[in-house]
Design an enzyme around this catalytic site. Structure first.
Site, PDB file in Angstrom:
ATOM      1  N   SER A 238     -15.985 -12.050 -19.311  1.00  0.00           N
ATOM      2  CA  SER A 238     -15.283 -12.599 -20.466  1.00  0.00           C
ATOM      3  C   SER A 238     -16.254 -13.374 -21.345  1.00  0.00           C
ATOM      4  O   SER A 238     -17.215 -13.970 -20.861  1.00  0.00           O
ATOM      5  CB  SER A 238     -14.134 -13.482 -19.998  1.00  0.00           C
ATOM      6  OG  SER A 238     -14.472 -14.842 -20.135  1.00  0.00           O
ATOM      7  N   LYS A 239     -15.943 -13.335 -22.637  1.00  0.00           N
ATOM      8  CA  LYS A 239     -16.790 -14.008 -23.638  1.00  0.00           C
ATOM      9  C   LYS A 239     -16.915 -15.493 -23.375  1.00  0.00           C
ATOM     10  O   LYS A 239     -17.915 -16.096 -23.668  1.00  0.00           O
ATOM     11  CB  LYS A 239     -16.106 -13.965 -24.998  1.00  0.00           C
ATOM     12  CG  LYS A 239     -16.037 -12.821 -25.760  1.00  0.00           C
ATOM     13  CD  LYS A 239     -16.011 -13.074 -27.257  1.00  0.00           C
ATOM     14  CE  LYS A 239     -14.619 -12.936 -27.804  1.00  0.00           C
ATOM     15  NZ  LYS A 239     -14.400 -11.778 -28.611  1.00  0.00           N
ATOM     16  N   ARG A 240     -15.818 -16.073 -22.898  1.00  0.00           N
ATOM     17  CA  ARG A 240     -15.826 -17.521 -22.725  1.00  0.00           C
ATOM     18  C   ARG A 240     -16.641 -17.940 -21.513  1.00  0.00           C
ATOM     19  O   ARG A 240     -17.260 -18.981 -21.508  1.00  0.00           O
ATOM     20  CB  ARG A 240     -14.391 -18.039 -22.582  1.00  0.00           C
ATOM     21  CG  ARG A 240     -13.738 -18.295 -23.913  1.00  0.00           C
ATOM     22  CD  ARG A 240     -12.244 -18.464 -23.771  1.00  0.00           C
ATOM     23  NE  ARG A 240     -11.610 -17.239 -23.313  1.00  0.00           N
ATOM     24  CZ  ARG A 240     -11.370 -16.182 -24.098  1.00  0.00           C
ATOM     25  NH1 ARG A 240     -11.725 -16.214 -25.370  1.00  0.00           N
ATOM     26  NH2 ARG A 240     -10.794 -15.099 -23.626  1.00  0.00           N
ATOM     27  N   ARG A 241     -16.661 -17.080 -20.506  1.00  0.00           N
ATOM     28  CA  ARG A 241     -17.252 -17.492 -19.239  1.00  0.00           C
ATOM     29  C   ARG A 241     -18.648 -16.905 -19.015  1.00  0.00           C
ATOM     30  O   ARG A 241     -19.517 -17.533 -18.448  1.00  0.00           O
ATOM     31  CB  ARG A 241     -16.314 -16.989 -18.141  1.00  0.00           C
ATOM     32  CG  ARG A 241     -16.459 -17.581 -16.810  1.00  0.00           C
ATOM     33  CD  ARG A 241     -15.337 -17.090 -15.902  1.00  0.00           C
ATOM     34  NE  ARG A 241     -15.004 -15.695 -16.114  1.00  0.00           N
ATOM     35  CZ  ARG A 241     -13.770 -15.201 -16.062  1.00  0.00           C
ATOM     36  NH1 ARG A 241     -12.756 -15.982 -15.778  1.00  0.00           N
ATOM     37  NH2 ARG A 241     -13.546 -13.921 -16.271  1.00  0.00           N
TER      38      ARG A 241
END
Ligand code: GLU
Length: 462
Positions: A238-241
């Site tokens: 994921s982009k956030r992680r």
């Protein structure tokens, strides 16, 4: 299917270009390129809220970086989904006029009530036979036929869907705008796509889209849904992680050929006893049928190992050229070229090269205090510095002679060369680790080396 195969890659320009997208693009590219087919790039830009034109440029740049160039004869596009809105509507009208779709005027609230009353989730087909015509606020739904839909997936084999589990899905919203599913399938039809190779998350769309192709009397494309990429905790990237932007790897000094090779091995293996294989061979041996179903672990450590290996395999002149974007202005390029062969095998990314040899270009080394404390606390440090200073005044200025002299000093003091080197290395380079010391000193020259040894001696003495 007739004629040369037509593959497509259909990213949405809603964010930085993801490594998973890059892998899907490469799969399509390998097949289209090898089989004399076409690679169609379609930008799915109909989400006006999330869509930004600069992301489209980012996609095209990122593709070029991994070798998928708009200038290649295999490449077609980019096509923009937003430019085909009229075709999406035309096909929706055709589906309606042929009885494959119908209008429904129930509000979301009404549909929820029906679902609560019947205890069944999903749309129940209540407007199927009401004979409604188009009007503002009415959605157009596809009339899912009875039976079964079999998606022949090149990665997963036959995937069977009971049509009873597929609700009459919306093709066109109440405001007249086409849904993604329709637009995506219509664009594939309009560009005569023969193979849809895409991320696994779209597998659930495939039976619906296949039904659309069939309703319009067109043979459906060959499907292939490739496994998701996961991190070390087996979570979907994921982009956030996770670090997922391809561009970030470029900035961080990864070679595109290493990245490409690594991406191709996620869920697929080239065969033979190594995974490090040039693109020309990958292209020849890649088959969708050999792609694994299981999620693929995107292992940054393994990618780094690939990168290190690709860096080591570069001709040294090429290594120097590839480092150039990361070299500070004002550094003497010929001096960098001279030290480069000594660091090429020690760096894993191109970004590591300049910091490893900065002491060659700075006025004096920036002493790393932890290294200083560790090494200079030894009671032998000062004698080693004093004796090297004396010896280096007159020695031949070659790495062999410098090494021989320090080896001798070590022997007199009863320490091995490795130990004897430590204070000299910190004095000259500022750190305990770095490129080979004697080669570095040879390049740095006698005056500068002696100056640094003297500075260190004064400090250690004080
Ligand atoms: N635009 C979709 C996405 O980026 C791709 C859909 C497809 O490949 O069919 O996920």
């Amino acid at each position: 299917m007739s004629g040369a195969p037509r593959y497509r890659f259909a990213p949405s320009p809603t964010g930085s270009f993801h490594v998973g997208g890059a892998r899907t693009a490469l799969y399509n590219w390998a097949l289209a390129h090898r089989d004399g087919g076409t690679f169609v790039l379609r930008i799915e830009d109909t989400d006006e809220v999330r869509n930004r034109p600069e992301w489209t440029d980012g996609i095209i740049d990122a593709l070029a970086w991994i070798g998928i160039s708009v200038d290649d004869p295999t490449f077609e596009g980019p096509h923009f989904q937003s430019a085909s809105a009229a075709e999406h509507v035309r096909v929706a009208d055709e589906l309606f006029s042929k009885g494959h779709a119908y209008y429904c005027d129930l509000t979301a609230e009404q549909l929820r009530e029906r679902a609560t009353m019947s205890g069944r989730q999903g749309y129940d087909g209540c407007s199927r036979d009401r004979g409604l015509g188009p009007a503002p606020g009415r959605v157009l739904r596809f009339r899912v036929p009875d039976g079964e839909t079999v998606v022949n997936d090149l990665v997963r084999g036959e995937v069977r869907f009971d049509n009873a589990d597929i609700e009459d899905f919306v093709l066109v919203r109440g405001d007249g705008s086409p849904m993604f599913l329709l637009a995506n399938a219509v664009d594939d039809m309009a560009t005569n796509i023969s193979h849809v190779v895409r991320a696994e998350e779209h597998l659930s769309n495939a039976p619906k889209q296949q039904l659309l192709w069939e309703a319009l009397g067109r043979p459906a494309p060959a499907w292939a849904h490739v496994p998701v990429l996961v991190n070390e905790k087996r979570q979907k990237l994921s982009k956030r992680r996770d670090k997922v932007a391809l561009e970030q790897y470029r900035v961080d000094g990864y070679l595109p050929e290493a990245m490409v090779n690594y991406l191709m091995t996620l869920g697929w293996a080239p065969g033979g006893d190594t995974e490090i294989v040039p693109w020309s061979e990958i292209e020849q041996s890649f088959r969708l049928e050999d792609v694994n179903h299981a999620p693929a672990f995107f292992d940054e450590k393994k990618l780094a190992a690939f990168n290190g290996e690709y860096i080591r395999a570069l001709p040294v002149g090429e290594f120097v050229a590839r480092c150039e974007p990361w070299l500070p202005e004002g550094w003497d390029r010929s001096r960098f070229a001279a030290i480069a062969p000594h660091i090429q095998s020690r760096v894993v990314t191109l970004t590591e090269a300049a910091p490893m040899v900065d002491f060659m270009f700075l006025e004096g080394p920036v002493i790393d205090e932890a290294s200083w404390d560790k090494v200079m606390r030894s009671e032998l440090a000062l004698p080693i510095l004093e004796r090297s200073l004396a010896a280096y005044e007159g020695v031949d200025w070659t790495s062999e002679a410098l090494k021989g002299a320090l080896d001798q000093i070590g022997q007199t003091l009863g320490v091995k060369l490795g130990k004897a080197q430590a204070p000299v290395r910190v004095a000259v380079t500022g750190r305990t680790i770095g490129p080979p010391l004697f080669e570095s000193m040879e390049l740095l020259g006698r005056d500068e080396t002696l100056r640094r040894l003297k500075l260190a001696q004064d400090r250690a003495d004080g």
